[in-house]
Design an enzyme around this catalytic site. Structure first.
Site, short mmCIF file in Angstrom:
data_model
loop_
_atom_site.label_atom_id
_atom_site.label_comp_id
_atom_site.label_asym_id
_atom_site.label_seq_id
_atom_site.Cartn_x
_atom_site.Cartn_y
_atom_site.Cartn_z
N GLY A 147 0.78 -1.23 0.00
CA GLY A 147 0.00 0.00 0.00
C GLY A 147 0.82 1.28 0.00
N LYS A 148 2.13 1.16 -0.06
CA LYS A 148 2.97 2.35 0.02
C LYS A 148 3.22 2.95 -1.36
CE LYS A 148 3.24 2.33 4.47
NZ LYS A 148 2.34 1.21 4.74
N ILE A 149 4.02 4.02 -1.42
CA ILE A 149 4.25 4.72 -2.69
C ILE A 149 5.14 3.88 -3.60
CG2 ILE A 149 5.14 6.82 -3.76
CD1 ILE A 149 4.48 8.30 -1.16
#
Length: 378
Positions: free
Chosen positions: A178-180
């Protein structure tokens, strides 16, 4: 809310690892660590990878010597792994308040929560905003306290030329799905003292002083398979499959940040006269555009979230206040966090949003507001 941007380049990198027939911790992990160290502007001896950011956080607590009888101050608006890491080491999480608009703690919030037993302070960079980490770091230095930065939201955030995650004694980052920039799962740990990284590498691999293998065979004349254990630790190392994906993602981080900034700016223009939007960053601060949040009167927030969901737009609130979680046994009264928890709604924010997606979010929020009220009194 979140969506990774994975494609042919990442798949090809994984294919190269498969073709090498070495999928464990190896050269790709070393490359990923080196690339991220260069991105942060720190020496490689100050950085190591882990299989998750949570494991990196647990390692930081252990390296910091946090244990029974210690208090650790952290913002109540924080990911639960930080509080779990404190409690799992026998210490007491002491929650501090946050600014109701930025959802980051101020130095005054941290100072108000200090106790005679405080050993360390944890800060989260909410939504990728640096917050007052420079002032909090100075406060910790003045009081002789350790500072641990949860920079999971802030892979490209900085104040001036200094990257978030490097102001404290320890910093951690996440590369989960879910991170960049993602490596599917994975984390990094930064330590001001390189000796902590040297020890951390042993702790991350079962406390082994040396491991059997080709490199050990090169160094030892006989019995290169023997080892010694210096501590009773877990196994939390990264592998080359994940690191190969992470290397590609770091190369694409700039384009991801550019798109996120465009989406954030569009939201700002569309929502500025309707609801409270994230405050602008102070001069010299750079964010990562991880969250985009709006704030509504409490009687509207949940209704608007439900309306948006029925329109096919998922929203949420990150992060529920930890001082309200019974497991931590806190009796603190933190009005800024309570204010934010009743009013804040995080909107979809990722580089995969198309212009049509962004328009749908904008139109959906406007329609939901119009259906509930003729005007939003802020």
């Amino acid at each position: 809310m979140f969506q990774p941007s994975l494609g042919a380049e990442e798949l090809a990198a994984v294919g190269e690892v498969f073709a090498s027939n070495w999928v464990g911790k190896g050269p790709r992990v070393a490359e990923f660590e080196a690339r991220f160290a260069a991105h942060l502007g720190v020496g490689g001896g100050h950085l190591m990878s882990a299989d998750t950011c949570t494991e990196a956080t647990f390692l930081a607590m252990r390296l910091a010597g946090v244990g029974p009888g210690d208090d650790v101050v952290l913002p109540t608006v924080c990911f639960v792994s930080a509080a779990n890491a404190v409690a799992a080491h026998g210490a007491r999480p002491v929650f501090c308040d946050v600014d109701p608009r930025t959802l980051n703690p101020t130095a005054e919030h941290v100072e108000a929560a200090l106790t005679p037993a405080t050993k360390a302070v944890v800060v989260l960079h909410y939504g990728g905003h640096p917050g007052q980490v420079d002032r909090i770091a100075a406060l910790c230095t003045e009081r002789g306290l350790l500072l641990i930065e949860d920079a999971a939201n802030a892979p490209a955030s900085a104040i001036g030329d200094r990257a978030c995650g490097t102001f404290g004694d320890f910093g951690v980052w996440s590369f989960d799905h879910g991170k960049i920039a993602v490596s599917v799962d994975g984390g990094m740990l930064h330590a001001r003292d390189p000796e902590h990284i040297e020890r951390g590498r042993k702790l991350a691999y079962l406390g082994l002083e040396q491991t059997s293998g080709f490199a050990q065979a090169e160094r030892a004349a006989t019995r290169w398979w023997d080892f010694e254990v210096s501590s009773f630790s877990r196994r939390s190392v990264m592998n080359d499959v994940l690191a190969a994906i992470g290397c590609v993602q770091l190369g694409r981080l700039g384009e991801f940040l550019t798109r996120r900034a465009e989406v954030s700016a569009h939201y700002d223009r569309e929502f500025a006269d309707l609801v409270d939007i994230p405050p602008p960053l102070p001069a010299g601060h750079r964010g990562s555009h991880y969250f985009y949040w709006v704030q509504l009167p409490p009687h509207l927030r949940d209704e608007v979230a439900r309306d948006l969901y029925q329109r096919g737009i998922y929203t949420t609130y990150r992060y529920p206040s930890l001082h309200r979680v019974a497991a931590f046994g806190s009796t603190a009264e933190l009005p800024g966090a309570d204010h934010a928890a009743e009013r804040t709604l995080c909107l979809p924010m990722h580089q995969g949003l198309s212009d049509a997606d962004v328009t749908a979010v904008v139109d959906g929020l406007k329609a939901a507001l119009a259906a509930r009220t003729a005007g939003v009194a802020r």
